[in-house]
Design a protein around this motif. Structure first.
Motif, PDB file in Angstrom:
ATOM      1  N   TRP A   1       0.840  -1.202   0.000  1.00 16.29           N
ATOM      2  CA  TRP A   1       0.000   0.000   0.000  1.00 16.29           C
ATOM      3  C   TRP A   1       0.876   1.253   0.000  1.00 16.29           C
ATOM      4  CZ3 TRP A   1      -4.801  -0.231   3.787  1.00 16.29           C
ATOM      5  CH2 TRP A   1      -5.711  -1.187   3.319  1.00 16.29           C
ATOM      6  N   LEU A   2       1.901   1.260   0.854  1.00 16.64           N
ATOM      7  CA  LEU A   2       2.789   2.422   0.918  1.00 16.64           C
ATOM      8  C   LEU A   2       3.575   2.592  -0.374  1.00 16.64           C
ATOM      9  CD1 LEU A   2       4.163   2.165   4.567  1.00 16.64           C
ATOM     10  CD2 LEU A   2       2.453   3.776   3.697  1.00 16.64           C
TER      11      LEU A   2
ATOM     12  N   GLN B   1       2.551   1.814  -3.351  1.00 18.56           N
ATOM     13  CA  GLN B   1       1.633   2.433  -4.306  1.00 18.56           C
ATOM     14  C   GLN B   1       1.415   3.916  -3.991  1.00 18.56           C
ATOM     15  OE1 GLN B   1      -1.985   0.034  -5.227  1.00 18.56           O
ATOM     16  NE2 GLN B   1      -1.045  -1.510  -3.908  1.00 18.56           N
ATOM     17  N   ALA B   2       1.334   4.241  -2.708  1.00 15.08           N
ATOM     18  CA  ALA B   2       1.123   5.633  -2.307  1.00 15.08           C
ATOM     19  C   ALA B   2       2.268   6.527  -2.768  1.00 15.08           C
ATOM     20  CB  ALA B   2       0.961   5.730  -0.790  1.00 15.08           C
TER      21      ALA B   2
ATOM     22  N   ILE C   1       3.685  10.965  -0.998  1.00 15.38           N
ATOM     23  CA  ILE C   1       2.333  10.503  -1.320  1.00 15.38           C
ATOM     24  C   ILE C   1       1.589  11.574  -2.097  1.00 15.38           C
ATOM     25  CG2 ILE C   1       2.280   9.012   0.725  1.00 15.38           C
ATOM     26  CD1 ILE C   1       0.264  10.989   1.969  1.00 15.38           C
TER      27      ILE C   1
ATOM     28  N   ILE D   1      -4.335   4.265   7.611  1.00 13.06           N
ATOM     29  CA  ILE D   1      -4.718   4.496   6.218  1.00 13.06           C
ATOM     30  C   ILE D   1      -6.213   4.274   6.017  1.00 13.06           C
ATOM     31  CG2 ILE D   1      -4.401   3.733   3.843  1.00 13.06           C
ATOM     32  CD1 ILE D   1      -1.484   3.231   4.445  1.00 13.06           C
TER      33      ILE D   1
ATOM     34  N   LEU E   1      -5.716   7.946   1.830  1.00 13.74           N
ATOM     35  CA  LEU E   1      -4.528   8.663   1.352  1.00 13.74           C
ATOM     36  C   LEU E   1      -4.826  10.140   1.124  1.00 13.74           C
ATOM     37  CD1 LEU E   1      -2.964   6.112  -1.171  1.00 13.74           C
ATOM     38  CD2 LEU E   1      -2.230   6.636   1.160  1.00 13.74           C
TER      39      LEU E   1
ATOM     40  N   ARG F   1      -2.842  13.302   2.591  1.00 11.96           N
ATOM     41  CA  ARG F   1      -2.258  14.312   1.701  1.00 11.96           C
ATOM     42  C   ARG F   1      -2.676  15.723   2.123  1.00 11.96           C
ATOM     43  NH1 ARG F   1      -4.283  10.684  -2.602  1.00 11.96           N
ATOM     44  NH2 ARG F   1      -2.546   9.341  -3.251  1.00 11.96           N
TER      45      ARG F   1
END
Length: 469
Positions: free
Chosen positions: A121-122, A124-125, A272, A356, A361, A365
């Protein structure tokens, strides 16, 4: 205490924690004790008999809390904040309750498999390529040590662990003068030696490594019979946010076969947000990358995300598998203890999952963008003050300044007195650093619950206290 008494105290501690986070902004940011106060308040001898939780908790509030610097304070602008968002704290509560030891897949399958998924997941972020895999380390220091050990082993054709460094060519590791001191410590622990850490000159407003100087240093070492082994780059250095030209430096590392590691412990969280990724162009060429979700992203300490292009290199460097650690009859599993220096491992992935899922995300952000925008607004206001000068420009939410009124002579002493007076005042907390030998004051916004009003208060505090010196 027996477990049938636990829930009453659990509720009381939860209520206390909620009240603490809601009111911490009313307290002085820094601890109010003097050296020795807490030590002298603690009995010199341990109790022979047990005591009740009522007395223990009362002493916690009376003895411990005055000696705590409040890292969760919304006006903590020093160092880099170690955040603790509410869902992360709840996840840690659960982790503490079930208390798993997650060294192997079989010792906690859920922890291992959640770590695999959360690291993806991170990944991809951050928009890293799919070939990168990740492991959660306790800190960026450990990730950097793991990277340096891998540099050593690859350069020695995997013989360093067996033969040691005796009778080997001296290995050379390259970095700028702006990297974190964890790099120095990793060099010590790896047995490479401080004199083999090559400090490459910096240039430009980002205070990043000079690629031409890097190439020259490597060529000089080869000519001298030394063995270049690795390159450590900085993205968002602690002092001023220094950032190396990632793409140019990694191109050189590839040319000379150096293992490359990027330390983005603080600033990596900002990646991110797509608009900040221009600070690390070419990051996909790195062998190893680390950033700390426990800093800016809101995950509670400790939690460091370590990404690897080829995890087999790290496993070959660190893995030891005696019979009692083997898992028989299962295929395709990961034992993350082979990816880190410690054997024992905590269930750190749970708090990433909680965080998360709670904010998403985009919610994370928004927080980061606010911190950066508010910090830049404060920078612009202080830059208009006639007695202040900006020393280094904003890198994300970090910049440095100096109090330099007309006629002042010893500016180092004046600014040290200023930062000490600000911190003794208690409304905000700042730290100092040095830029080209001069003492300057850092400002960095990143506390999870800070507001624009909290950031703007720093202007009033700084100018008000400076006027008294």
């Amino acid at each position: 205490m027996k477990w049938d008494e636990f829930s009453d105290w659990g509720r009381r501690v939860a209520d206390w924690a909620q009240d603490y986070h809601l009111t911490v902004g009313d307290k002085p940011v820094r601890a109010t004790t003097e050296p020795g106060d807490v030590l002298n308040a603690l009995p010199a001898m341990p109790p022979e008999g047990g005591e009740g939780m009522e007395a223990i908790f009362a002493d916690f509030e009376e003895i411990v809390m005055p000696g705590i610097t409040h890292w969760q304070h919304p006006r903590f602008f020093a160092y880099f904040t170690s955040n603790a968002a509410a869902p992360s704290v709840l996840a840690e509560f659960l982790t503490s309750a079930i208390a798993p030891q997650c060294m192997l897949w079989q010792t906690s399958p859920a922890a291992t498999e959640m770590e695999t998924r959360m690291m993806d997941w991170l990944r991809q972020a951050l928009d890293l390529p799919g070939e990168f895999q990740g492991v959660i380390q306790d800190s960026a220091s450990s990730a950097t040590l793991a990277a340096v050990l891998t540099m050593r082993e690859k350069a020695l054709n995997w013989q360093g662990n067996q033969q040691g460094l005796f009778a080997q060519k001296p290995l050379r590791i390259y970095c700028s003068s702006e990297v974190h001191t964890s790099v120095d410590r990793a060099i010590w622990v790896a047995g490479i030696g401080q004199q083999n850490l090559v400090r490459v000159p910096i240039k430009g407003t980002w205070r990043g490594m000079d690629p031409a100087a890097l190439r020259s240093a490597i060529e000089a070492d080869i000519a001298a019979g030394l063995q270049p082994a690795g390159l450590i780059l900085c993205v968002g250095g602690t002092g001023t946010g220094a950032t190396d030209p990632v793409d140019e430096c990694l191109q050189i590392a590839e040319e000379y076969g150096l293992y490359s590691h990027i330390d983005a412990a603080w600033a990596g969280s900002a990646m991110i947000c797509p608009e900040y990724r221009h600070y690390w162009p070419g990051v996909e060429r790195a062998d190893s990358i680390v950033f700390n979700p426990h800093k800016w992203l809101g995950v509670q300490f400790d939690c460091s995300a370590h990404f690897l292009k080829n995890p087999d290199d790290l496993v070959q460097t660190l893995a030891i598998s005696p019979e009692y650690l083997k898992t028989h009859g299962k295929d395709g599993i990961i034992n993350y203890s082979e990816w880190s220096v410690p054997l024992g491992r905590r269930f750190r992935a749970l708090k990433i999952w909680f965080l998360i899922r709670t904010y998403g995300l985009e919610g994370l952000r928004e927080r980061l963008r606010n911190h950066i925008n508010w910090s830049n607004k404060l920078h612009d206001r202080l830059a208009l003050e006639p007695d202040f000068e900006i020393i280094t420009p904003p890198m994300w939410s970090l910049w440095t300044f100096r109090f330099a009124p007309e006629g002042a002579t010893d500016l180092d002493d004046l600014n040290l007195r200023l930062v000490n007076a600000i911190n003794d005042d208690g409304r905000i907390y700042l730290t100092q650093t040095r830029v080209d030998g001069d003492l300057v004051i850092r400002f960095q916004a990143g506390q999870f619950e800070t507001t624009e009003a909290d950031v703007m208060m720093a202007h009033a505090v700084i100018t008000e206290i400076a006027a008294t010196l």
